[in-house]
Design a protein around this motif. Structure first.
Motif, PDB file in Angstrom:
ATOM      1  N   ALA A 452       0.834  -1.204   0.000  1.00 45.11           N
ATOM      2  CA  ALA A 452       0.000   0.000   0.000  1.00 45.11           C
ATOM      3  C   ALA A 452       0.870   1.256   0.000  1.00 45.11           C
ATOM      4  O   ALA A 452       0.542   2.255  -0.657  1.00 45.11           O
ATOM      5  CB  ALA A 452      -0.928   0.001   1.217  1.00 45.11           C
ATOM      6  N   GLY A 453       1.987   1.213   0.740  1.00 47.04           N
ATOM      7  CA  GLY A 453       2.904   2.351   0.727  1.00 47.04           C
ATOM      8  C   GLY A 453       3.501   2.587  -0.652  1.00 47.04           C
ATOM      9  O   GLY A 453       3.616   3.734  -1.108  1.00 47.04           O
ATOM     10  N   VAL A 454       3.872   1.498  -1.342  1.00 42.27           N
ATOM     11  CA  VAL A 454       4.396   1.614  -2.704  1.00 42.27           C
ATOM     12  C   VAL A 454       3.336   2.198  -3.636  1.00 42.27           C
ATOM     13  O   VAL A 454       3.624   3.063  -4.478  1.00 42.27           O
ATOM     14  CB  VAL A 454       4.863   0.232  -3.218  1.00 42.27           C
ATOM     15  CG1 VAL A 454       5.266   0.307  -4.685  1.00 42.27           C
ATOM     16  CG2 VAL A 454       6.032  -0.272  -2.375  1.00 42.27           C
ATOM     17  N   CYS A 455       2.098   1.748  -3.488  1.00 45.06           N
ATOM     18  CA  CYS A 455       1.014   2.237  -4.344  1.00 45.06           C
ATOM     19  C   CYS A 455       0.717   3.714  -4.080  1.00 45.06           C
ATOM     20  O   CYS A 455       0.343   4.448  -4.997  1.00 45.06           O
ATOM     21  CB  CYS A 455      -0.247   1.410  -4.125  1.00 45.06           C
ATOM     22  SG  CYS A 455      -0.083  -0.311  -4.652  1.00 45.06           S
ATOM     23  N   ALA A 456       0.869   4.150  -2.830  1.00 42.66           N
ATOM     24  CA  ALA A 456       0.660   5.565  -2.510  1.00 42.66           C
ATOM     25  C   ALA A 456       1.697   6.437  -3.219  1.00 42.66           C
ATOM     26  O   ALA A 456       1.380   7.518  -3.726  1.00 42.66           O
ATOM     27  CB  ALA A 456       0.722   5.776  -1.001  1.00 42.66           C
ATOM     28  N   VAL A 457       2.949   5.951  -3.272  1.00 41.02           N
ATOM     29  CA  VAL A 457       3.985   6.673  -4.024  1.00 41.02           C
ATOM     30  C   VAL A 457       3.626   6.696  -5.506  1.00 41.02           C
ATOM     31  O   VAL A 457       3.789   7.724  -6.190  1.00 41.02           O
ATOM     32  CB  VAL A 457       5.359   6.009  -3.806  1.00 41.02           C
ATOM     33  CG1 VAL A 457       6.418   6.651  -4.699  1.00 41.02           C
ATOM     34  CG2 VAL A 457       5.777   6.124  -2.341  1.00 41.02           C
ATOM     35  N   ALA A 458       3.117   5.571  -6.031  1.00 42.87           N
ATOM     36  CA  ALA A 458       2.709   5.519  -7.433  1.00 42.87           C
ATOM     37  C   ALA A 458       1.569   6.503  -7.713  1.00 42.87           C
ATOM     38  O   ALA A 458       1.501   7.098  -8.791  1.00 42.87           O
ATOM     39  CB  ALA A 458       2.280   4.095  -7.802  1.00 42.87           C
ATOM     40  N   PHE A 459       0.671   6.688  -6.743  1.00 44.93           N
ATOM     41  CA  PHE A 459      -0.412   7.662  -6.899  1.00 44.93           C
ATOM     42  C   PHE A 459       0.150   9.073  -7.086  1.00 44.93           C
ATOM     43  O   PHE A 459      -0.321   9.834  -7.937  1.00 44.93           O
ATOM     44  CB  PHE A 459      -1.327   7.608  -5.672  1.00 44.93           C
ATOM     45  CG  PHE A 459      -2.420   8.637  -5.673  1.00 44.93           C
ATOM     46  CD1 PHE A 459      -3.475   8.565  -6.574  1.00 44.93           C
ATOM     47  CD2 PHE A 459      -2.389   9.682  -4.774  1.00 44.93           C
ATOM     48  CE1 PHE A 459      -4.489   9.516  -6.573  1.00 44.93           C
ATOM     49  CE2 PHE A 459      -3.397  10.646  -4.764  1.00 44.93           C
ATOM     50  CZ  PHE A 459      -4.450  10.553  -5.665  1.00 44.93           C
ATOM     51  N   ALA A 460       1.189   9.401  -6.316  1.00 40.68           N
ATOM     52  CA  ALA A 460       1.835  10.705  -6.475  1.00 40.68           C
ATOM     53  C   ALA A 460       2.471  10.836  -7.860  1.00 40.68           C
ATOM     54  O   ALA A 460       2.412  11.907  -8.485  1.00 40.68           O
ATOM     55  CB  ALA A 460       2.888  10.900  -5.382  1.00 40.68           C
ATOM     56  N   LEU A 461       3.069   9.749  -8.370  1.00 36.52           N
ATOM     57  CA  LEU A 461       3.640   9.774  -9.723  1.00 36.52           C
ATOM     58  C   LEU A 461       2.552   9.986 -10.772  1.00 36.52           C
ATOM     59  O   LEU A 461       2.742  10.733 -11.741  1.00 36.52           O
ATOM     60  CB  LEU A 461       4.380   8.460 -10.002  1.00 36.52           C
ATOM     61  CG  LEU A 461       5.604   8.140  -9.144  1.00 36.52           C
ATOM     62  CD1 LEU A 461       6.192   6.795  -9.547  1.00 36.52           C
ATOM     63  CD2 LEU A 461       6.657   9.233  -9.278  1.00 36.52           C
ATOM     64  N   ALA A 462       1.407   9.327 -10.589  1.00 36.12           N
ATOM     65  CA  ALA A 462       0.319   9.467 -11.553  1.00 36.12           C
ATOM     66  C   ALA A 462      -0.199  10.906 -11.600  1.00 36.12           C
ATOM     67  O   ALA A 462      -0.555  11.419 -12.670  1.00 36.12           O
ATOM     68  CB  ALA A 462      -0.818   8.504 -11.201  1.00 36.12           C
ATOM     69  N   LEU A 463      -0.241  11.568 -10.456  1.00 27.68           N
ATOM     70  CA  LEU A 463      -0.686  12.962 -10.420  1.00 27.68           C
ATOM     71  C   LEU A 463       0.261  13.873 -11.199  1.00 27.68           C
ATOM     72  O   LEU A 463      -0.159  14.914 -11.716  1.00 27.68           O
ATOM     73  CB  LEU A 463      -0.801  13.447  -8.976  1.00 27.68           C
ATOM     74  CG  LEU A 463      -1.937  12.843  -8.135  1.00 27.68           C
ATOM     75  CD1 LEU A 463      -1.837  13.340  -6.702  1.00 27.68           C
ATOM     76  CD2 LEU A 463      -3.303  13.192  -8.730  1.00 27.68           C
TER      77      LEU A 463
END
Length: 494
Positions: A452-463
């Protein structure tokens, strides 16, 4: 070397792509099929203390060879290079099935991994060459279906083949599918020959340094927390070689006349490294889910080995559905940023939900949470690949797709290594019975909290993704144009 113009796909492109997809399926099925057959293989050949090398040799060879195959496709005829990788894979499968010792099997698995590197890099590069990004969404369902079939079908095929025909057919089963793909691609695929102004020069120094760098990184990720402690001199030495090798490789690529991974691919537009980051995050979640969810289902929920494969369907079916929906919307509207943003948000939510699983979690609840992860993967994975493909010129497509496959593999390998360390700490070797079930549930919870922590970082990349026009709008031929500098962008957007 000049890049031929990209034109809209022909009407029979689906039939052409099907042959490419069949070849790509070979590599995706193989590891899962062989993993199911490993207990029987060890019982016949012995060599239990070397069993991890059957997987490690394949993974290492795949990672090292992927960028080499990709660059060869850019320098020479992409179709012929792809067919060569299929031949290497099939030859290695035949030899692996005939192996008479664990040492022979490990060697042939390494050769198989070399072929698999070309299957992945070549398939995505061919898709990028045949179909413009704007039209690519129409075919994403095919790609997602192949990936889902590889993950879910592998254990099922492996169990059936090993149980009824013997473990050697876990390798021989590649032959009929591979031969069909080989003939299909040879007959159906037609590509223009790129014009060249000079004889291609292979970056041998770059290949050597990258091989040492990737090898060190993959071995460190594979052994850390399992064979050796994270702080052992072996792991620290491998990590140091990987770091120093990366620095040396960057210097070499800036000086090489035909770099293996051209720096312009990474620096031309900010969307390319963002797309790679998204794919690496998806690789972490995908590899981790495929490995530890069946273990949770078998140990905690009491599923059989075959049943746990079927219980992954709530994870994989949404991948196909979400990918198909996102692709059609992208092709119709040209809008795509919303999908990786939504996808990474769903991935984060799904991973957090899976982190709540315990010994009392029902299969229905687990299936609903897996569906969230599957939707997130479907919205993110193919869009991230399209994002990367739209950020480079056609002449660099092979190197670019090799880079995306490489980082997805490395992301998955490093993620699985970290997950393995977390799981080992949570599950002591002396645990038995109910205590073992609780320990497995605790280890699974730690794994998905980390995911989930990795996915949260990916969410920031997507933004941070910049939504720029996709090449190849419906019904329009495309003139040659560099996509690394778009007229609608300011320097700050790149």
């Amino acid at each position: 070397m000049t890049t031929p113009p990209m034109t809209p796909p022909s009407k029979n492109v689906r039939w052409t792509l099907l042959g490419v997809m069949l070849a790509m399926l070979l590599g995706m099925l193989d590891n899962n099929v062989v993993g199911t057959a490993m207990p029987t293989i060890v019982g016949d050949l012995g060599g239990l203390d070397h069993i991890s090398w059957v997987v490690t040799a394949y993974t290492l060879a795949t990672a090292v060879s992927t960028p080499v195959w990709g660059k060869l496709g850019d320098l020479y005829n992409r179709k012929h290079v792809f067919l060569a990788s299929v031949v290497v894979f099939l030859l290695a499968s035949l030899l692996a099935g005939a192996a008479h010792s664990m040492a022979q099997l490990i060697g042939f698995r390494a050769l198989q991994g070399i072929g698999a590197g070309g299957l992945g890099a070549g398939a995505f590069a061919l898709i990028g060459t045949l179909v413009p990004p704007r039209e690519r969404g129409r075919y994403q369902g095919m790609t997602a279906s192949v990936m889902a079939l590889g993950v879910v079908g592998g254990p099922l095929v492996g169990g059936l083949v090993t149980g009824h025909l013997g473990w050697r057919w876990a390798f021989y089963v590649n032959l009929p599918l591979g031969i069909v793909a080989l003939v299909w691609v040879q007959l159906m695929l037609r590509l223009p020959n790129p014009a060249r102004t000079a004889r291609p020069r292979i970056d041998w120094a770059g290949i050597a340094v990258l091989a040492a760098t990737i090898g060190s990184a993959v071995l460190a990720a594979t052994w850390a927390g399992t064979a050796y402690a994270w702080t052992s001199w072996r792991i620290l030495s491998l990590a140091a070689v990987a770091v120093l090798g990366t620095a040396a490789f960057v210097v070499l690529q800036r000086r090489a006349p035909e770099p293996l991974l051209p720096p312009r691919v990474f620096t031309g537009h900010r969307n390319f490294p963002l797309g790679i980051g998204l794919l690496a995050a998806v690789g972490v979640v995908m590899f981790g889910s495929a490995l530890y969810l069946p273990l949770f289902q078998q140990t905690v929920q009491g599923a059989t080995a075959t049943g746990s494969g079927l219980l992954l369907l709530p994870l994989m079916i949404p991948v196909v559905i979400a990918s198909d929906i996102a692709g059609k919307v992208m092709s119709r509207t040209g809008r795509y940023k919303v999908f990786p943003v939504l996808g990474t948000l769903l991935l984060t939510a799904g991973a957090l939900a899976l982190a709540t699983m315990g010994t009392g979690t029902s299969r229905l609840a687990a299936g609903c949470w897996m569906a969230l992860v599957g939707l997130g993967m479907g919205f993110t994975m193919q869009m991230a690949a399209t994002l990367a493909q739209n950020s480079v010129e056609l002449g660099d497509m092979g190197a670019a797709m090799a880079a995306t496959n490489l980082f997805r593999t490395l992301g998955g390998s490093i993620g699985v290594a970290v997950f393995g360390s977390l799981f080992t700490r949570a599950v002591p070797g002396t645990a038995r019975g109910e205590a073992y079930r609780h320990a497995v549930a605790t280890g699974t919870r730690h794994i998905f909290l980390t995911a989930a922590g990795v996915c949260a970082v990916a969410f920031a990349l997507a933004l941070a993704v910049r939504e720029v026009p996709l090449r190849g709008g419906p019904g329009t031929a495309q003139k040659k144009q560099p996509v690394t500098r778009l007229a609608t962008e300011s320097p700050a957007d790149r």
